[in-house]
Scaffold this active site. Structure first.
Site, PDB file in Angstrom:
ATOM      1  N   ASP A 110       7.188  -1.293  28.966  1.00 31.44           N
ATOM      2  CA  ASP A 110       6.061  -2.215  28.931  1.00 31.44           C
ATOM      3  C   ASP A 110       6.258  -3.262  27.832  1.00 31.44           C
ATOM      4  OD1 ASP A 110       3.248  -2.834  29.800  1.00 31.44           O
ATOM      5  OD2 ASP A 110       2.826  -2.366  27.699  1.00 31.44           O
ATOM      6  N   GLU A 136      23.830   9.344  27.226  1.00 28.69           N
ATOM      7  CA  GLU A 136      24.163  10.721  26.859  1.00 28.69           C
ATOM      8  C   GLU A 136      23.752  11.715  27.936  1.00 28.69           C
ATOM      9  OE1 GLU A 136      22.287  11.689  23.213  1.00 28.69           O
ATOM     10  OE2 GLU A 136      23.206  10.045  22.087  1.00 28.69           O
TER      11      GLU A 136
END
Length: 538
Positions: free
Chosen positions: A198, A247
């Site tokens: 956002d 990751e």
């Protein structure tokens, strides 16, 4: 193998308006879980959930008090975990909203900052400043109207680019960056597949918070160049986030809600070491005009190709007027979320269906907003007393008419709440009586219905298109667009006000309105899109 997100269809769920399982009139996570099979059958690849975190709901959950807790109005953390599990079992991925520009004024950090007073360590995590006498520290306006500063009891002021209940974080403070890295990991560990960021363009402000120097009124969807939006410093933040996302297995992604002055500036957010996608609001703001559409499609594809990112396409979301209404009045370059007006609903739906088939034929990733697959119109006559957009009663800035696209969607039945909740139960915004004929049950399996069109389009899209397909334009007269994807598909759009006759290039796969084909010539009504098979289907 092409990453899933490069050509995905992602469906936005506005939780309070999707499905209400506990009957309190507000949608919830268990309700969403109960409707996930519908989304699988619709044919989307992923869902994006607007905020469901603990919040006082000053701005429909975009004022977050705790980023690791589900608000009780929506359910529990176990409900969120179960939703992710159920979605994955159905082959759906889950993207959640992340709100890093500001918190709620009820967030523990902000409450402690107020209690500790001027000069305290907690105040440095937000933008607290001394004023200029009785005036705010600078001349910035709030997007929701009025100044972007509120004065507290001890005389200092704090910055809020949105509502006073949404104080902006100070992203120059290392504790803020550390906190959001742990929030990312929290939800990734829970199993989510990504984040919609956002106000991704708003985190970093110009050093010293300088005056604009002239009177300005910002709109949520049109802020232009400013000292507090689209600053270059945001990109260091997103590079650090990308290392975290990489990751985790499974192509986890982040999508930027980034309003920037140019497509090239938007493309900066999706360079190879930053975020994966950015909403294409320039396309959303393009008028229903063949020349304007072709130019914007070309510009969008070129800007994203320059950084190796897919283009995204969307027509509606929780902040703008639904495209069933908007495209009937929108002029090129006009802000998409302004006050809605009543339009001819039959004509509006015809144009919206044509626009949707055009969008779903374009290369890249498509974002759908809940209810558009039903052809829902904007609700333009909500009484003032039920509206909850925090900007509605403000005199300037964001216009406050976002509630009309947030009315709970209809699922079944002939009386409100149309299966949104228990029969005869409440809904937090009233639904129009005409929505009975637009419900999922009323359209399910009905040939020619908007729901059937979307299902057919998404099935064909997955079968026909490859992410690597290029778009090749065919020369057409004014008011018409035609392009090919690969060697097997053609899309023709009549955007003119009159029927057009075109040579049928092959088999009609799908059309947004009834067309006739006689002796190899097809007649397309106004505002009609046709998908053709022009070669060997994959």
């Amino acid at each position: 193998m092409t990453p899933w997100w490069r050509d995905a269809v992602i469906y936005q769920i506005y939780p309070r308006s999707f499905a209400d399982l506990d009957g309190d009139g507000i949608g919830d996570l268990p309700g969403i879980r109960s409707r996930l099979p519908y989304l699988r059958d619709l044919g989307v690849d992923a869902v994006w959930l607007s905020p469901f975190y603990l919040s006082p709901q000053a701005d429909a959950g975009y004022d977050v008090a705790d980023y690791r807790t589900v608000d009780p109005m929506f359910g529990t953390l176990d409900d969120a975990r179960g939703l992710v599990t159920d979605a994955h079992e159905l082959g759906l991925r889950v993207i959640v909203d992340l709100v890093p520009n500001h918190s709620s004024d009820q967030h523990v950090w902000f409450q402690q900052a107020l209690a500790e007073g001027p000069g305290s360590p907690l105040r440095a995590r937000y933008h607290f400043r001394d004023g200029r006498g009785d005036q705010p520290p600078n001349d910035w306006p709030s997007i929701f109207g009025g100044p972007a500063w509120t004065r507290v009891d001890d005389g200092q002021w704090y910055l809020h680019l949105f509502a006073p209940e949404q104080p902006d974080f100070n992203w120059d403070h290392p504790a803020v960056a550390d906190e959001f890295r742990t929030i990312l990991r929290f939800w990734l560990d829970l199993g989510v597949d990504g984040f919609r960021i956002d106000v991704a363009h708003g985190l970093v402000k110009a050093a010293g918070l300088p005056d604009i120097g002239h009177e300005a009124t910002w709109h949520l969807l049109d802020v232009g160049e400013s000292p507090c939006f689209d600053r270059d410093g945001v990109h260091d933040i997103y590079r650090s986030w990308r290392t975290i996302l990489d990751e985790y297995p499974g192509d986890r992604i982040a999508v930027a809600e980034a309003w920037a002055p140019t497509l090239d500036r938007v493309a900066n957010y999706v360079r190879p070491d930053e975020l994966h996608q950015a909403f294409n609001f320039s396309y959303l703001g393009t008028a229903w005009d063949a020349a304007a559409q072709r130019s914007m499609i070309d510009d969008s594809l070129a800007a994203m190709a320059a950084v190796g990112a897919p283009t995204t396409w969307t027509l509606s979301n929780h902040d703008v007027v639904r495209h069933t209404n908007r495209l009937m009045r929108q002029h090129d370059g006009e802000v998409a979320g302004k006050k809605p007006v009543e339009v001819d609903q039959e004509a509006g739906l015809r144009r919206a269906r044509a626009a949707s088939l055009l969008l779903l034929a374009l290369p890249g990733s498509a974002y759908l907003y809940q209810g558009e697959e039903l052809g829902l119109p904007e609700v333009v006559d909500l009484p003032p007393e039920v509206r909850q957009d925090p900007a509605f009663h403000r005199a300037t800035g964001q216009d406050g008419y976002r509630d009309g696209c947030r009315v709970p969607i209809p699922w079944s039945g002939t009386t409100a709440p149309y299966g949104f909740g228990p029969e005869g139960g409440p809904s937090w915004l009233p639904q129009p009586p005409s929505w009975a004929e637009l419900s999922v049950a009323a359209q399910d399996g009905v040939a020619g219905s908007t729901l059937t069109m979307y299902r057919d389009a998404l099935t064909l899209r997955r079968k026909l298109f490859a992410a690597a397909d290029t778009l090749t334009w065919q020369d057409e007269p004014a008011g018409r667009l035609t392009f090919d994807r690969g060697d097997a598909f053609r899309c023709t759009v009549n955007m003119s006000a009159a029927p057009v006759r075109v040579e049928a290039p092959g088999q009609v796969l799908l059309a947004s309105a009834p067309i006739t084909v006689e002796n190899g010539v097809a007649t397309l009504p106004p505002d009609t899109t046709v998908w053709w098979s022009i070669g060997k289907v994959r």
